[in-house]
Motif scaffolding. Sequence first.
Motif, PDB file in Angstrom:
ATOM      1  N   SER A 167       0.849  -1.181   0.000  1.00 35.47           N
ATOM      2  CA  SER A 167       0.000   0.000   0.000  1.00 35.47           C
ATOM      3  C   SER A 167       0.892   1.241   0.000  1.00 35.47           C
ATOM      4  O   SER A 167       2.054   1.183   0.416  1.00 35.47           O
ATOM      5  N   ARG A 168       0.369   2.340  -0.458  1.00 34.12           N
ATOM      6  CA  ARG A 168       1.180   3.558  -0.594  1.00 34.12           C
ATOM      7  C   ARG A 168       1.765   3.990   0.752  1.00 34.12           C
ATOM      8  O   ARG A 168       2.938   4.331   0.854  1.00 34.12           O
ATOM      9  N   LYS A 169       0.946   3.955   1.798  1.00 30.89           N
ATOM     10  CA  LYS A 169       1.390   4.401   3.115  1.00 30.89           C
ATOM     11  C   LYS A 169       2.535   3.531   3.645  1.00 30.89           C
ATOM     12  O   LYS A 169       3.557   4.040   4.114  1.00 30.89           O
ATOM     13  N   THR A 170       2.375   2.205   3.542  1.00 27.80           N
ATOM     14  CA  THR A 170       3.401   1.284   4.021  1.00 27.80           C
ATOM     15  C   THR A 170       4.660   1.384   3.183  1.00 27.80           C
ATOM     16  O   THR A 170       5.782   1.354   3.702  1.00 27.80           O
ATOM     17  N   ALA A 171       4.475   1.506   1.855  1.00 24.61           N
ATOM     18  CA  ALA A 171       5.622   1.594   0.941  1.00 24.61           C
ATOM     19  C   ALA A 171       6.467   2.828   1.227  1.00 24.61           C
ATOM     20  O   ALA A 171       7.703   2.754   1.262  1.00 24.61           O
ATOM     21  N   VAL A 172       5.811   3.955   1.445  1.00 19.91           N
ATOM     22  CA  VAL A 172       6.528   5.206   1.722  1.00 19.91           C
ATOM     23  C   VAL A 172       7.332   5.076   3.012  1.00 19.91           C
ATOM     24  O   VAL A 172       8.501   5.465   3.082  1.00 19.91           O
ATOM     25  N   LYS A 173       6.709   4.499   4.037  1.00 16.93           N
ATOM     26  CA  LYS A 173       7.379   4.354   5.338  1.00 16.93           C
ATOM     27  C   LYS A 173       8.590   3.437   5.238  1.00 16.93           C
ATOM     28  O   LYS A 173       9.681   3.761   5.727  1.00 16.93           O
ATOM     29  N   ASN A 174       8.427   2.280   4.575  1.00 17.64           N
ATOM     30  CA  ASN A 174       9.511   1.300   4.497  1.00 17.64           C
ATOM     31  C   ASN A 174      10.649   1.782   3.593  1.00 17.64           C
ATOM     32  O   ASN A 174      11.820   1.705   3.958  1.00 17.64           O
ATOM     33  N   SER A 175      10.300   2.299   2.410  1.00 15.96           N
ATOM     34  CA  SER A 175      11.336   2.730   1.464  1.00 15.96           C
ATOM     35  C   SER A 175      12.079   3.963   1.969  1.00 15.96           C
ATOM     36  O   SER A 175      13.287   4.104   1.742  1.00 15.96           O
ATOM     37  N   THR A 176      11.376   4.856   2.665  1.00 12.66           N
ATOM     38  CA  THR A 176      12.031   6.047   3.233  1.00 12.66           C
ATOM     39  C   THR A 176      13.084   5.632   4.255  1.00 12.66           C
ATOM     40  O   THR A 176      14.190   6.174   4.295  1.00 12.66           O
ATOM     41  N   GLN A 177      12.722   4.673   5.083  1.00 17.43           N
ATOM     42  CA  GLN A 177      13.660   4.166   6.095  1.00 17.43           C
ATOM     43  C   GLN A 177      14.869   3.507   5.433  1.00 17.43           C
ATOM     44  O   GLN A 177      16.018   3.739   5.826  1.00 17.43           O
ATOM     45  N   ASP A 178      14.617   2.693   4.394  1.00 17.41           N
ATOM     46  CA  ASP A 178      15.705   2.010   3.694  1.00 17.41           C
ATOM     47  C   ASP A 178      16.652   2.989   3.023  1.00 17.41           C
ATOM     48  O   ASP A 178      17.881   2.876   3.122  1.00 17.41           O
ATOM     49  N   LEU A 179      16.093   3.980   2.324  1.00 13.26           N
ATOM     50  CA  LEU A 179      16.919   4.957   1.617  1.00 13.26           C
ATOM     51  C   LEU A 179      17.716   5.817   2.587  1.00 13.26           C
ATOM     52  O   LEU A 179      18.827   6.261   2.288  1.00 13.26           O
ATOM     53  N   SER A 180      17.147   6.051   3.777  1.00 16.42           N
ATOM     54  CA  SER A 180      17.867   6.814   4.796  1.00 16.42           C
ATOM     55  C   SER A 180      19.113   6.063   5.244  1.00 16.42           C
ATOM     56  O   SER A 180      20.185   6.663   5.431  1.00 16.42           O
ATOM     57  N   ILE A 181      19.012   4.748   5.401  1.00 14.91           N
ATOM     58  CA  ILE A 181      20.162   3.936   5.798  1.00 14.91           C
ATOM     59  C   ILE A 181      21.203   3.924   4.686  1.00 14.91           C
ATOM     60  O   ILE A 181      22.408   3.993   4.936  1.00 14.91           O
ATOM     61  N   ILE A 182      20.743   3.834   3.427  1.00 12.80           N
ATOM     62  CA  ILE A 182      21.662   3.848   2.291  1.00 12.80           C
ATOM     63  C   ILE A 182      22.408   5.175   2.214  1.00 12.80           C
ATOM     64  O   ILE A 182      23.610   5.218   1.956  1.00 12.80           O
ATOM     65  N   ASN A 183      21.702   6.270   2.449  1.00 11.69           N
ATOM     66  CA  ASN A 183      22.313   7.599   2.328  1.00 11.69           C
ATOM     67  C   ASN A 183      23.227   7.940   3.506  1.00 11.69           C
ATOM     68  O   ASN A 183      24.246   8.610   3.330  1.00 11.69           O
ATOM     69  N   THR A 184      22.864   7.499   4.703  1.00 11.08           N
ATOM     70  CA  THR A 184      23.642   7.867   5.893  1.00 11.08           C
ATOM     71  C   THR A 184      24.643   6.785   6.303  1.00 11.08           C
ATOM     72  O   THR A 184      25.630   7.076   6.967  1.00 11.08           O
ATOM     73  N   GLY A 185      24.352   5.534   5.935  1.00  9.74           N
ATOM     74  CA  GLY A 185      25.220   4.437   6.352  1.00  9.74           C
ATOM     75  C   GLY A 185      24.998   4.006   7.793  1.00  9.74           C
ATOM     76  O   GLY A 185      25.709   3.143   8.307  1.00  9.74           O
ATOM     77  N   LYS A 186      23.980   4.585   8.463  1.00 12.91           N
ATOM     78  CA  LYS A 186      23.705   4.237   9.854  1.00 12.91           C
ATOM     79  C   LYS A 186      22.737   3.051   9.914  1.00 12.91           C
ATOM     80  O   LYS A 186      21.614   3.157   9.421  1.00 12.91           O
ATOM     81  N   PRO A 187      23.150   1.932  10.507  1.00 14.86           N
ATOM     82  CA  PRO A 187      22.282   0.749  10.556  1.00 14.86           C
ATOM     83  C   PRO A 187      21.239   0.839  11.665  1.00 14.86           C
ATOM     84  O   PRO A 187      21.348   1.653  12.581  1.00 14.86           O
ATOM     85  N   ILE A 188      20.240  -0.005  11.568  1.00 14.78           N
ATOM     86  CA  ILE A 188      19.276  -0.227  12.643  1.00 14.78           C
ATOM     87  C   ILE A 188      19.472  -1.666  13.100  1.00 14.78           C
ATOM     88  O   ILE A 188      19.351  -2.591  12.298  1.00 14.78           O
ATOM     89  N   VAL A 189      19.785  -1.864  14.369  1.00 19.76           N
ATOM     90  CA  VAL A 189      20.123  -3.206  14.851  1.00 19.76           C
ATOM     91  C   VAL A 189      19.176  -3.618  15.976  1.00 19.76           C
ATOM     92  O   VAL A 189      19.069  -2.934  16.993  1.00 19.76           O
ATOM     93  N   LYS A 190      18.476  -4.710  15.752  1.00 18.45           N
ATOM     94  CA  LYS A 190      17.609  -5.349  16.744  1.00 18.45           C
ATOM     95  C   LYS A 190      16.650  -4.367  17.403  1.00 18.45           C
ATOM     96  O   LYS A 190      16.590  -4.256  18.625  1.00 18.45           O
ATOM     97  N   LYS A 191      15.891  -3.703  16.563  1.00 23.61           N
ATOM     98  CA  LYS A 191      14.887  -2.768  17.055  1.00 23.61           C
ATOM     99  C   LYS A 191      13.529  -3.448  17.101  1.00 23.61           C
ATOM    100  O   LYS A 191      13.084  -4.045  16.128  1.00 23.61           O
ATOM    101  N   SER A 192      12.871  -3.380  18.268  1.00 27.32           N
ATOM    102  CA  SER A 192      11.541  -3.978  18.416  1.00 27.32           C
ATOM    103  C   SER A 192      10.498  -2.987  17.910  1.00 27.32           C
ATOM    104  O   SER A 192      10.530  -1.807  18.246  1.00 27.32           O
TER     105      SER A 192
END
Length: 361
Positions: A167-192
Amino acid sequence: MEFYKEKLHEIIEKDKITLRKLAKLMGISHATISLWLAGKSVPRERNIYMMARVLNISVKEISDLEDIEDINAEVSGYFQGWGTSLNKDKQELEDPCIKAMKQIENIKNEQYRLRSVIRAFMLTSHSMLYAKNYHGDYIVANEHYLKAIGLNTNINIIGKKDSDIMSRKTAVKNSTQDLSIINTGKPIVKKSFKFPFPNSKIKYCIMSKVPLRDSKQNIVGIVASFTDITETEKIRRHDKMMIEAIKQCDSAIGITRIISSDKRTFVFANESLNKILGFNANALNEDMNRINECILEEDKAKMDEYIASYKKNFRKTTVKYKHPVTSEVKYLTFKSTKVKDSNLYYHWVYDDTEKYKNSKE
């Protein structure tokens, strides 16, 4: 594929080429070529192409394969003049092109093994896994992930973006988070977090997302994993509600977590339990043996047996207990029950001193 062994035999006899010399230039054993000529085995496609180049003939002359037209000019230059030089005794060294072809074959084999390992890992992993390239396109995803987001496992999502499958809402949230990690290089580790797909059976997850890097440490994509903790989270929330309810109880109740047969920790003890035992939860968490030290010697064996039966769903015992503060000796009854699908135990403690005194009278 059909191999024309008779035609090959005619060519090498006509040009007076020895099998050993042909085998040496191809980087294989002459016995292998003998088996081809005898019809006992068939050469692979790559060997047919290599043989045609070495003999300076068309692939069609010795097989039903098509000629390769797009060979790199630099590589094809290695083959020029091979046919005329086969009868020269001076050519002793293996041609660089054969070495190059062997290296390419080794690389292909290594890539195949690597892909096999990755495929097996993704199939056997209980986590949901995917990887994306720098532009946010999927390059791989396992079946657990596809099922979790409500897709048929037969669907190929390679090359697709989140917006193509969510869905558009879920896609925007997930892809924004992914692209942020790609651009910054900061990982997310074991987040609940709460699983973002509303129609999924999975409600809670542990998420890790890390940048994917090439050999030069440049970020070229992202790798993500999600581990289902829905049942664990349900138990945690249930335990939290139970603790809140126990706080309001007049009965003496405590909760322990069993780590191993000889290691336990106190999770919670209400005020009533603190009064009966003479210890608060923090003190008991530091040293659970404080309770055993207050058991009178004559009942220590009973208490040891009670503790050793921790795997039972329900257990009970009554022992003589000396209060560590008042030194008053009481009869305490311990009752314990195991929480289903958890390593937690609820304990009820009753002061049965008057009951035992009356029974003796």
